[in-house]
Each structure stands twice: as structure tokens, then as C-alpha cells.
Design an enzyme around this catalytic site. Structure first.
Site, PDB file in Angstrom:
ATOM      1  N   LYS A  48      -6.038  -5.971 -13.494  1.00 14.46           N
ATOM      2  CA  LYS A  48      -6.253  -4.889 -12.882  1.00 14.46           C
ATOM      3  C   LYS A  48      -6.102  -4.013 -14.023  1.00 14.46           C
ATOM      4  O   LYS A  48      -7.076  -2.849 -14.408  1.00 14.46           O
ATOM      5  CB  LYS A  48      -5.353  -4.830 -11.910  1.00 14.46           C
ATOM      6  CG  LYS A  48      -5.227  -5.272 -11.466  1.00 14.46           C
ATOM      7  CD  LYS A  48      -4.152  -5.080  -9.531  1.00 14.46           C
ATOM      8  CE  LYS A  48      -5.159  -6.471  -8.372  1.00 14.46           C
ATOM      9  NZ  LYS A  48      -3.776  -6.338  -7.816  1.00 14.46           N
ATOM     10  N   GLN A 104       2.335  -4.678  -6.246  1.00  9.88           N
ATOM     11  CA  GLN A 104       1.188  -6.070  -6.014  1.00  9.88           C
ATOM     12  C   GLN A 104       2.379  -6.874  -5.081  1.00  9.88           C
ATOM     13  O   GLN A 104       3.608  -7.075  -5.206  1.00  9.88           O
ATOM     14  CB  GLN A 104       1.701  -6.874  -7.626  1.00  9.88           C
ATOM     15  CG  GLN A 104       1.083  -8.407  -7.690  1.00  9.88           C
ATOM     16  CD  GLN A 104      -0.549  -8.003  -7.810  1.00  9.88           C
ATOM     17  OE1 GLN A 104      -0.972  -7.112  -8.025  1.00  9.88           O
ATOM     18  NE2 GLN A 104      -0.638  -9.191  -6.486  1.00  9.88           N
ATOM     19  N   ASP A 160      -5.076   0.283  -1.948  1.00  8.87           N
ATOM     20  CA  ASP A 160      -5.170  -1.151  -1.560  1.00  8.87           C
ATOM     21  C   ASP A 160      -5.594  -1.164   0.020  1.00  8.87           C
ATOM     22  O   ASP A 160      -5.900  -1.873   0.802  1.00  8.87           O
ATOM     23  CB  ASP A 160      -3.428  -1.848  -1.781  1.00  8.87           C
ATOM     24  CG  ASP A 160      -3.923  -2.977  -2.597  1.00  8.87           C
ATOM     25  OD1 ASP A 160      -4.975  -3.468  -2.603  1.00  8.87           O
ATOM     26  OD2 ASP A 160      -2.248  -3.271  -2.757  1.00  8.87           O
TER      27      ASP A 160
END
Ligand code: NDP
Length: 284
Positions: free
Chosen positions: A52, A96, A119
Site C-alpha cells: 500500500k 489493517q 476500505d
């Protein structure tokens, strides 16, 4: 022989589109920032976080990385999330997953501002996806839609079968296909006659997590077959849910693993971060 969908190439196109737009925004004085928070030292998560960061650099975003020790408390993590919510330099926040067991991931997601939830896991964003009024797309299903589009296939009126009903892949995938006017069936571990249902599909998306489960018997001649699965085969090699060798001659289009859906997920995360920055600057 079917056409193999090159996820790396499609993802590179998406990232280039984002890079050009980011450059233009910079000229207007708008810098884009993505904060990535990782708790503990899960090796797979560390690889994702690194990828990322590299993707941020490639498109011209600033990445803010927060690597917290495994013993971080839920309260400490929530304090950081609140700080990032209030930081104007941070347009998108990603925690995460999985987080260590003593932290409730639902509480953490609920505390991310929906406008910064790149997300698209916050209940507000999930609800918006359900009613078809959304800015953020869930990254993996959105990547799948780009791959389907890259084949020139029009989803409208097609029989679409999604295997898997998780909140992060299967359910939002079905919803995105429905929004494109597909006729969608969602299958799961209790589905009867799975093979027959799948063999009806013009577009088959496998998101199960079982190595090479989908053989050519599940595939209609000429179908678009998208493999979301990331598994290890008997030799420890990365493989999908689809038995690629067995299906590649029957499918019209098929994604490989690796090099199919995987690269798209991060590209769509960059897309969501760009969208977040535009929305926060009144440009949407
Ligand atoms: P989950 O384990 O949350 O969901 C798996 C789904 O598959 C469930 O709905 C389950 O049904 C269903 N299932 C399990 N066994 C069968 C079976 N024998 N027949 C039919 N359905 C079955 O997984 P995720 O959705 O999180 O992930 C799915 C796969 O995608 C994994 O391999 C994961 O690693 C990969 N993945 C890849 C990403 C990428 O970027 N490429 C991103 C995210 C995930 P039930 O609900 O009844 O239990």
C-alpha cells in the site's frame, strides 16, 4: 484457449489515471494523504501494508504509516483513529485487519469517520452501497468490476453467480453486479447443487478460500471467470479457488492467481483515497 485477464496491466492503467489526477490536484494546492495503521506483526499484513505504501508513492500520495505493537490497547488505537479523523492532511484511514484478538475490530471501524473510511467497511458506507448511493466502493469487489469491464462484457441481463457471502467480498460483490443490472445468485456453504448453479453463470466470481475447488464442470462455455481466492496449493504455491489449468480452455475470460484480482484491490484503495480527498475539498 480463453483470454487471460491481466490484472497487473488493468491495475497499472487505473493507477496511472489516479496519478495524473493527483498531479492536477497538486497544482491546485491539494495534497492527498493516506494513513495506514497496523497493530502487531502478522507477516501477511506487513506485506499488504508495504504494498500500500509503494502504491501511494507511485500515484503521488503521502502515506502515513503507524506500526503499533501487538499489546496496544483498544483505547490507544481508538485515540489514534480519533487523531487521524481530525487531521486535515489525512484524507483516508485504513486499519489493517485482522487486529489482535483483544481489540474489537467493529468498534475500531465504527470510529473511523465515514468520509475517511477508504476500505468502505463502516456501516454508513455499507448502507450506502446497498442503496446504490455511494462514493466509496469496497476495494476487492470494485476491482473485480474493473476486470469484468476490461473484457468488454456488459453485465446487464447476464446470469451472475458469486460464490461466497462475506461482508468484505461476496455480499458487496453481488450488490455491485446487481447495480449493473446483472441477474445475481449468491452461493455459500449451504447451497445445494453448487456445480449446476455455477454452470449457468455468464459471469462467475469465486470468493471461497478453497484451493482449486472450481473445476471446468462448474464453468459454462465462454463464461467470464473471476477468481478472488488466495490460497496455498499442496506444494505451498499461491493459487486461487479456480483450477486455472482445468478451466482456462472452457472460460471465455479468466483471471490468473497471482496477477488477477490481487493487484486490483490496492488500485481501488488508491481510487477511494482520491475520491475521499476530492469530496473533502468540495470537488465532488
Ligand atoms: P470468508 O471465509 O469470509 O468467506 C468464504 C465464503 O465462502 C463463505 O460465504 C462460505 O460460506 C463460502 N464457502 C466456503 N466453503 C464453501 C463451499 N464448499 N461451497 C460454497 N461456498 C463455500 O472469505 P473472504 O470472503 O474473506 O475471502 C474469500 C477468498 O478471497 C479467500 O481466499 C481470501 O484470501 C480471498 N481474498 C482475496 C482478496 C484479494 O485482494 N485478492 C481480498 C479479500 C479476500 P458460509 O458463509 O456458508 O460459511
Amino acid at each position: 484457449m480463453s483470454n487471460i485477464i491481466d490484472g497487473k496491466a488493468v491495475s497499472a492503467q487505473v493507477k496511472e489515471r489516479i496519478r495524473l489526477e493527483t498531479e492536477k490536484l497538486k497544482e491546485q494546492g491539494i495534497e492527498i494523504g493516506l494513513a495506514v495503521v497496523i497493530v502487531g506483526d502478522d507477516p501477511a499484513s506487513k506485506v499488504y501494508v508495504r504494498n500500500k505504501k509503494l502504491a501511494c508513492e507511485a500515484v503521488g500520495f503521502t502515506s502515513y504509516e503507524y506500526a503499533l505493537p501487538a499489546e496496544t490497547t483498544e483505547e490507544e488505537l481508538l485515540d489514534l483513529v480519533k487523531k487521524l479523523n481530525n487531521d486535515d492532511k489525512v484524507n483516508g484511514i485504513l486499519v489493517q485487519l485482522p487486529v489482535p484478538k483483544h481489540i474489537n475490530d467493529k468498534v475500531v471501524i465504527d470510529n473511523i469517520l465515514p468520509e475517511k473510511d477508504v476500505d468502505a467497511f463502516h456501516p454508513v458506507n455499507v448502507g450506502k452501497i446497498m442503496i446504490g448511493d455511494y462514493n466509496f466502493l469496497p476495494c476487492t469487489p470494485a476491482g473485480v468490476m474493473e476486470l469484468i469491464e476490461s473484457t468488454g462484457t456488459d453485465v446487464a441481463g447476464k446470469e451472475c453467480v458469486v460464490i461466497g457471502r462475506s461482508n468484505i467480498v461476496g455480499k458487496p460483490q453481488a450488490m455491485l453486479l446487481l447495480h449493473k443490472n446483472g441477474t445475481v445468485t449468491i452461493c455459500h456453504s449451504k447451497t445445494k447443487n453448487l456445480k449446476e448453479v455455477c454452470a449457468r453463470a455468464d459471469i462467475l466470481v469465486a470468493a471461497v478460500g478453497r484451493a482449486k475447488m472450481i473445476t471446468s464442470e462448474y464453468v459454462k462455455e465462454g463464461a467470464v471467470v473471476i477468481d478472488v481466492g488466495m490460497n496455498r496449493d499442496e506444494n505451498g504455491k499461491l493459487c486461487g479457488d479456480v483450477d486455472f489449468e482445468d478451466c482456462k480452455d472452457k472460460a471465455g475470460f479468466i483471471t490468473p492467481v497471482p496477477g488477477g484480482v490481487g493487484p486490483m484491490t490496492i488500485a481501488m484503495l488508491m481510487q477511494n483515497t482520491l475520491t475521499a480527498a476530492k469530496a473533502q475539498n468540495g470537488l465532488l
